[in-house]
Scaffold this active site. Structure first.
Site, PDB file in Angstrom:
ATOM      1  N   ASP A 123       0.856  -1.188   0.000  1.00  0.00           N
ATOM      2  CA  ASP A 123       0.000   0.000   0.000  1.00  0.00           C
ATOM      3  C   ASP A 123       0.893   1.241   0.000  1.00  0.00           C
ATOM      4  OD1 ASP A 123      -2.160   1.575  -0.119  1.00  0.00           O
ATOM      5  OD2 ASP A 123      -3.017   0.998   1.803  1.00  0.00           O
TER       6      ASP A 123
ATOM      7  N   ASN B 142      -7.966  -1.793   7.579  1.00  0.00           N
ATOM      8  CA  ASN B 142      -7.820  -0.828   8.676  1.00  0.00           C
ATOM      9  C   ASN B 142      -7.983   0.618   8.199  1.00  0.00           C
ATOM     10  OD1 ASN B 142      -5.449  -0.518   7.278  1.00  0.00           O
ATOM     11  ND2 ASN B 142      -4.094  -0.819   9.017  1.00  0.00           N
ATOM     12  N   HIS B 143      -8.538   0.817   7.014  1.00  0.00           N
ATOM     13  CA  HIS B 143      -8.735   2.175   6.519  1.00  0.00           C
ATOM     14  C   HIS B 143     -10.061   2.747   7.019  1.00  0.00           C
ATOM     15  CE1 HIS B 143      -5.742   1.175   3.094  1.00  0.00           C
ATOM     16  NE2 HIS B 143      -5.151   1.443   4.235  1.00  0.00           N
TER      17      HIS B 143
ATOM     18  N   GLY C 170      -4.946   5.334  15.767  1.00  0.00           N
ATOM     19  CA  GLY C 170      -5.107   4.234  16.712  1.00  0.00           C
ATOM     20  C   GLY C 170      -6.126   3.260  16.154  1.00  0.00           C
TER      21      GLY C 170
ATOM     22  N   HIS D 272       3.754   5.048  13.500  1.00  0.00           N
ATOM     23  CA  HIS D 272       2.644   5.377  12.596  1.00  0.00           C
ATOM     24  C   HIS D 272       1.273   4.990  13.143  1.00  0.00           C
ATOM     25  CE1 HIS D 272       2.192   1.210  11.551  1.00  0.00           C
ATOM     26  NE2 HIS D 272       1.403   1.436  10.536  1.00  0.00           N
TER      27      HIS D 272
END
Lengths: 148, 476
Positions: free
Chosen positions: B95, B202-203, B374, B399
């Site tokens: 990604d 996780n977007h 988070g 990150h």
């Protein structure tokens, strides 16, 4: 999560194996071809429940690679590409391999979010834990980690 | 992970001296507790990175490091082209230029509260998210080339966002030296309907309340006010970046031996920066960075369009936009000499300190905003780059939280509906096309991000400015 398999006889089957950030896919079979088909099923089941996907449309896939490991990565990545560009999910695969050339057929249908409830898209099959081997009992194993 | 295999330099710096094929030390910047919780694979992978040709100073792992492919997630390594240094498709990842942007709203928690459900529904309706979602933009060959070369500036010229946004995106929203001709047909095909989409996994897009301020002066400069809300978007270069990563990983893994590179792990696939493949990858990877920057710029615009009917004229200024999967040429001082190094950050954020010429005038006294995502149920953070970060890890920081549990484990433990209801009781509205996706992203599947950012500050990488708590979360 497991597909149907037996440790005693080289029956086809698949499973996921652990990776903390992503997920490993592993296919088993009496031949390399069947193991590749099962690895593809393991990959699709990362996204959706296989039983919800109807196999009504078939896509032809061809790959060629210098060895069996890369051939597996290419096969899985070709499926990822077809899913992404056709907006489809697949639930049936047929593979024939001759001298590191693969001809495959993937059957499935257009994504239906309500019915397929897709959890996450696959970015690609990685070279991590990538392995195609035959065990002493004749069973083939085809596996790698996929990036989710 | 067994801490005894490292030498303790201080509470937040642990090293493995070069041995075997290692060319430089491997360094982990984290507290003892965080290291003990890390997978053994992190050590193996950061040691492997230390063996690559042309690596400078050390291979670094950030406080949120976890098991990745080839590089650990949270890995930072710089390579010198003058010393046969390499560029690694595995070191950037699939990604490419995945990252985070945060917009200021100036709205208080109560303002959001009054529109909570309508706003959440409107965001879910207007932000394409999850598998099968498509953007309204279809790119032809010319539009695609312009986008790949132009980044966020291209999106602006197409009517997405405001001119004032560009200053607050890393590198002003555009990677120089993109070579769209090296982006394959297949990568283009994967992208032609994916501009302006959030993706999945996780977007997310999240409305967050600023609940704690740790550095009042920096927060003032950043425009962060306790009790107000911000909007944060986390996503990347979508199918185009994934396909470029896939293709070059394969090609570099196969060609490594031709360049005399013995790969300890195929996933570390790399090629000399100054080689034909290296140059092609660099040009394609920068195109993917531009794709990610354009994508986040479009999503920022779509978000503004959702807010405006509720609050006409609201500016929704961009605080900053950072990328955390990149390789960039940068100037760094090594042994007193100024050098151009290719810095890989895989799951790591560039964190430029005060006075750095690469950050906007507005942040010259504070350092660059460093945005840390988070998980949806816990918290996110805004940090600021520190001067010490340059010498510590080439101006890099953590990150995000990082997972501590696999997707299958998470799914076995929680059900999506139960996660959504549990979060609702705590004042967090989650909207997602996929309940299974929500279960896999359950807050408990992630590490405690507050430990990670504390270690980041103590290690001298980036200091804490503000804590953000989620109010509304749109999951892909």
């Amino acid at each position: 999560m497991n597909g149907v398999r037996s440790a005693a006889r080289p029956m086809p089957g698949w499973e996921h194996f652990a990776h903390v950030a992503d997920i490993g896919v592993r296919g088993f079979g009496p031949s390399m071809e069947r193991a590749f088909e099962q690895a593809a099923l393991a990959m699709i089941s990362v996204i959706s429940d296989l039983s919800t996907i109807r196999a009504c449309e078939t896509v032809d896939i061809a790959c060629r690679a210098p060895d069996a490991d890369f051939l597996l990565a290419d096969w899985l990545n070709a499926i990822v590409f077809e899913m992404a560009t056709r907006n489809m999910l697949f639930s049936r695969f047929e593979v024939t391999i001759t001298e590191n050339r693969l001809r495959g057929r993937a059957s499935g249908e257009a994504v239906d979010v309500a019915r397929h409830k897709p959890a996450a898209e696959i970015k690609g099959a990685t070279l991590s834990e990538l392995k195609v081997t035959q065990t002493s009992d004749g069973r083939w194993i085809a596996q790698c980690i996929v990036d989710v | 992970m067994d801490i005894n295999t490292f030498s303790k330099i201080n509470d937040n710096r642990w090293e493995i001296e070069p041995r075997g094929k290692m060319r430089v030390p491997a360094v982990i910047h984290a507290s003892e507790a965080l290291i003990r919780d890390m997978d053994d694979k992190v050590r193996e992978q950061i040691v492997n990175v230390a063996t690559l040709p042309g690596i400078v100073s050390a291979a670094h792992a950030m406080p949120d490091a976890h098991w990745g492919y080839g590089f650990p997630i949270g890995g930072v390594a710089a390579f010198d082209p003058a010393q046969d240094g390499v560029i690694s498709a595995g070191g950037v990842g699939f990604d490419i230029s995945c990252g985070v942007r945060t917009h200021l709203t100036g709205l208080g928690r109560n303002d959001i509260e009054s529109q909570r459900n309508k706003l959440a529904d409107a965001l879910l309706r207007n932000i394409p998210a999850g598998i099968g979602s498509r953007g309204d933009i279809t790119l032809g060959k010319r539009g695609m080339d312009d986008m790949l070369a132009g980044g966020a500036g291209w999106a602006l010229s197409e009517g997405y966002g405001e001119a004032r946004d560009l200053e607050f995106i890393e590198d002003n929203g555009r990677a120089d030296g993109a070579l769209p001709r090296h982006v394959s047909q297949r990568a283009r095909q994967r992208q032609c309907r994916e501009m302006g989409t959030l993706g999945s996994g996780n977007h997310y897009l999240e409305i967050q309340e600023i609940t704690d301020i740790h550095d009042a002066e920096t927060a003032r400069v950043f425009g962060l006010v306790k009790g107000e809300c911000v909007v944060t978007i986390h996503c990347g270069s979508r199918g185009l970046g994934h396909q470029i990563g896939t293709e070059f990983l394969r090609e570099m893994a196969m060609a490594a031996a031709d360049y005399g590179i013995a790969l300890p792990d195929r996933e570390l696939a790399c090629a000399p920066i100054e080689s034909e493949i290296g140059r092609r990858y660099t040009g394609a990877m920068r195109s993917a960075i531009n794709c990610a920057l354009a994508n986040r710029q479009i999503l920022g615009h779509l978000m503004r369009e959702v807010f405006h009917p509720f609050w006409p004229g609201l500016e929704l200024n961009l605080l900053f936009d950072v990328s955390h999967n990149t390789c960039k040429p940068e100037f760094h001082i090594v042994s007193g000499q100024r050098k151009t190094l290719y810095v890989h950050r895989k799951g790591a954020t560039r964190a430029l300190g005060p006075g750095h010429p690469g950050i906007p005038e507005k942040f010259q006294s504070t350092g660059q905003p460093v945005l840390i995502g988070g998980s949806m149920g816990t918290e996110s953070w805004v940090l600021a780059g520190m001067e010490s970060s340059e010498d510590t890890a080439f101006s890099s920081a953590c990150h995000g939280a990082g997972r501590c549990m696999s997707r299958n484990q998470a799914r076995k433990r929680w059900q999506g509906r139960q996660v959504v209801d549990g979060l609702a009781e705590r004042g967090i509205t989650v909207r997602s096309p996929s309940m299974r996706g929500v279960a896999e992203e359950a807050p408990g599947a992630y590490k405690d991000v507050s430990e990670v950012v504390l270690a980041s500050e103590n290690a001298g990488l980036a200091r804490r400015v503000a804590r953000l708590k989620p109010v509304i979360c749109i999951k892909g």
